[in-house]
Design a protein around this motif. Sequence first.
Motif, PDB file in Angstrom:
ATOM      1  N   VAL A   1       0.849  -1.182   0.000  1.00  0.00           N
ATOM      2  CA  VAL A   1       0.000   0.000   0.000  1.00  0.00           C
ATOM      3  C   VAL A   1       0.891   1.241   0.000  1.00  0.00           C
ATOM      4  N   VAL A   2       0.340   2.332  -0.533  1.00  0.00           N
ATOM      5  CA  VAL A   2       1.067   3.601  -0.607  1.00  0.00           C
ATOM      6  C   VAL A   2       0.197   4.682   0.024  1.00  0.00           C
ATOM      7  N   PRO A   3       0.705   5.450   0.983  1.00  0.00           N
ATOM      8  CA  PRO A   3      -0.081   6.537   1.583  1.00  0.00           C
ATOM      9  C   PRO A   3      -0.493   7.544   0.523  1.00  0.00           C
ATOM     10  N   LEU A   4      -1.715   8.028   0.628  1.00  0.00           N
ATOM     11  CA  LEU A   4      -2.206   8.998  -0.353  1.00  0.00           C
ATOM     12  C   LEU A   4      -1.366  10.268  -0.326  1.00  0.00           C
ATOM     13  N   LYS A   5      -0.814  10.623   0.838  1.00  0.00           N
ATOM     14  CA  LYS A   5       0.024  11.817   0.927  1.00  0.00           C
ATOM     15  C   LYS A   5       1.251  11.693   0.034  1.00  0.00           C
ATOM     16  N   SER A   6       1.740  10.469  -0.149  1.00  0.00           N
ATOM     17  CA  SER A   6       2.893  10.275  -1.028  1.00  0.00           C
ATOM     18  C   SER A   6       2.542  10.648  -2.458  1.00  0.00           C
ATOM     19  N   PHE A   7       1.292  10.348  -2.870  1.00  0.00           N
ATOM     20  CA  PHE A   7       0.856  10.757  -4.203  1.00  0.00           C
ATOM     21  C   PHE A   7       0.800  12.277  -4.303  1.00  0.00           C
ATOM     22  N   GLN A   8       0.329  12.920  -3.239  1.00  0.00           N
ATOM     23  CA  GLN A   8       0.285  14.381  -3.234  1.00  0.00           C
ATOM     24  C   GLN A   8       1.690  14.960  -3.378  1.00  0.00           C
ATOM     25  N   ASP A   9       2.660  14.362  -2.655  1.00  0.00           N
ATOM     26  CA  ASP A   9       4.048  14.829  -2.741  1.00  0.00           C
ATOM     27  C   ASP A   9       4.595  14.631  -4.150  1.00  0.00           C
ATOM     28  N   TRP A  10       4.247  13.475  -4.761  1.00  0.00           N
ATOM     29  CA  TRP A  10       4.723  13.223  -6.129  1.00  0.00           C
ATOM     30  C   TRP A  10       4.161  14.276  -7.079  1.00  0.00           C
ATOM     31  N   TRP A  11       2.858  14.578  -6.965  1.00  0.00           N
ATOM     32  CA  TRP A  11       2.260  15.517  -7.905  1.00  0.00           C
ATOM     33  C   TRP A  11       2.879  16.904  -7.762  1.00  0.00           C
ATOM     34  N   ALA A  12       3.147  17.341  -6.512  1.00  0.00           N
ATOM     35  CA  ALA A  12       3.778  18.640  -6.315  1.00  0.00           C
ATOM     36  C   ALA A  12       5.152  18.670  -6.994  1.00  0.00           C
ATOM     37  N   LYS A  13       5.912  17.579  -6.843  1.00  0.00           N
ATOM     38  CA  LYS A  13       7.238  17.472  -7.466  1.00  0.00           C
ATOM     39  C   LYS A  13       7.113  17.437  -8.993  1.00  0.00           C
ATOM     40  N   PHE A  14       6.096  16.701  -9.481  1.00  0.00           N
ATOM     41  CA  PHE A  14       5.883  16.560 -10.916  1.00  0.00           C
ATOM     42  C   PHE A  14       5.530  17.912 -11.545  1.00  0.00           C
ATOM     43  N   GLU A  15       4.654  18.675 -10.883  1.00  0.00           N
ATOM     44  CA  GLU A  15       4.277  19.988 -11.398  1.00  0.00           C
ATOM     45  C   GLU A  15       5.481  20.915 -11.516  1.00  0.00           C
ATOM     46  N   LYS A  16       6.354  20.876 -10.501  1.00  0.00           N
ATOM     47  CA  LYS A  16       7.538  21.733 -10.529  1.00  0.00           C
ATOM     48  C   LYS A  16       8.444  21.371 -11.697  1.00  0.00           C
ATOM     49  N   ARG A  17       8.561  20.052 -11.979  1.00  0.00           N
ATOM     50  CA  ARG A  17       9.423  19.658 -13.088  1.00  0.00           C
ATOM     51  C   ARG A  17       8.817  20.085 -14.424  1.00  0.00           C
ATOM     52  N   ILE A  18       7.489  19.995 -14.534  1.00  0.00           N
ATOM     53  CA  ILE A  18       6.814  20.448 -15.749  1.00  0.00           C
ATOM     54  C   ILE A  18       7.110  21.927 -15.990  1.00  0.00           C
ATOM     55  N   GLU A  19       7.101  22.704 -14.890  1.00  0.00           N
ATOM     56  CA  GLU A  19       7.388  24.131 -15.026  1.00  0.00           C
ATOM     57  C   GLU A  19       8.821  24.357 -15.491  1.00  0.00           C
ATOM     58  N   ARG A  20       9.764  23.571 -14.960  1.00  0.00           N
ATOM     59  CA  ARG A  20      11.175  23.743 -15.316  1.00  0.00           C
ATOM     60  C   ARG A  20      11.481  23.231 -16.713  1.00  0.00           C
ATOM     61  N   ASP A  21      10.872  22.091 -17.072  1.00  0.00           N
ATOM     62  CA  ASP A  21      11.232  21.420 -18.319  1.00  0.00           C
ATOM     63  C   ASP A  21       9.986  20.808 -18.948  1.00  0.00           C
ATOM     64  N   PRO A  22       9.156  21.598 -19.653  1.00  0.00           N
ATOM     65  CA  PRO A  22       7.888  21.118 -20.190  1.00  0.00           C
ATOM     66  C   PRO A  22       8.015  19.934 -21.146  1.00  0.00           C
ATOM     67  N   GLY A  23       9.173  19.739 -21.763  1.00  0.00           N
ATOM     68  CA  GLY A  23       9.289  18.689 -22.765  1.00  0.00           C
ATOM     69  C   GLY A  23       9.868  17.381 -22.273  1.00  0.00           C
ATOM     70  N   PHE A  24      10.074  17.233 -20.958  1.00  0.00           N
ATOM     71  CA  PHE A  24      10.781  16.029 -20.513  1.00  0.00           C
ATOM     72  C   PHE A  24       9.967  14.756 -20.741  1.00  0.00           C
ATOM     73  N   LEU A  25       8.632  14.846 -20.675  1.00  0.00           N
ATOM     74  CA  LEU A  25       7.822  13.651 -20.920  1.00  0.00           C
ATOM     75  C   LEU A  25       7.871  13.245 -22.388  1.00  0.00           C
ATOM     76  N   GLU A  26       7.885  14.215 -23.296  1.00  0.00           N
ATOM     77  CA  GLU A  26       7.935  13.892 -24.708  1.00  0.00           C
ATOM     78  C   GLU A  26       9.266  13.252 -25.090  1.00  0.00           C
ATOM     79  N   ARG A  27      10.315  13.620 -24.354  1.00  0.00           N
ATOM     80  CA  ARG A  27      11.622  13.003 -24.600  1.00  0.00           C
ATOM     81  C   ARG A  27      11.738  11.643 -23.944  1.00  0.00           C
ATOM     82  N   GLY A  28      10.837  11.348 -23.017  1.00  0.00           N
ATOM     83  CA  GLY A  28      10.883  10.066 -22.310  1.00  0.00           C
ATOM     84  C   GLY A  28      11.929  10.047 -21.229  1.00  0.00           C
ATOM     85  N   ASP A  29      12.310  11.225 -20.701  1.00  0.00           N
ATOM     86  CA  ASP A  29      13.305  11.276 -19.639  1.00  0.00           C
ATOM     87  C   ASP A  29      12.752  10.655 -18.369  1.00  0.00           C
TER      88      ASP A  29
END
Length: 217
Positions: free
Chosen positions: A187-215
């Motif tokens: 099992v994974v605490p739901l708060k861990s998902f919240q932490d991941w999303w906050a981190k994910f949003e910040k990376r999107i802001e820094r590098d919008p194309g990282f998902l398209e590159r498959g990084d």
Amino acid sequence: MFGVIVSGRPVLTDVQTISQTQFAFTLPATPSFSHLVVFLLPGTELPPDTAAAVYVQLPGSPEFKLLGAIANEKPSAIFKVNNKAIGIYSIINDDDAMADESAAAPLSNGAAGNVMLGISVEPAALVAENLAQMKAQAAQPSSGLELVKRPLGSSPVPPKVLAQRIIKNAFNFLASFAGNGPGGSEVVPLKSFQDWWAKFEKRIERDPGFLERGDDD
């Protein structure tokens, strides 16, 4: 167990029990509204390693759509609801839901019938996975809720591939937070998902194309 607030209306606690894990509220579509709050009643807790997924069915629509979730770690959340039937959940940041009310047209004063709000108590890991998939779908340009801005001149990535990369990114982050649940399941605490999303949003802001590159992280 649950309560609902629609701006300008009395607090609702008369939930309809569908089963031991499924509940529903009936909300008149008029007068119009664009936000609602779902919360755990004081003194109420969900079973360990579970979360309450929140779904909405708008007038004239045959299906329920996922809005988001609440949990013991996040006992309330504000959601946007509009005529396009897709609610933007705010489990990560309630302030997002209150920003610029004009950005999401409220349910029309002419909408007939009721808005059905469904709440389903499910394993937290499953809720986190469904939320990740919802975010991936919201990232598709056709949704109007694009999270990833494609660099000018680059080739579009198929939505399925983009969704797989977002889910992989979430899995890689959440794997380290997995613990043992009933019957030896992970099992994974739901708060861990919240932490991941906050981190994910910040990376999107820094590098919008990282998902398209498959990084990877």
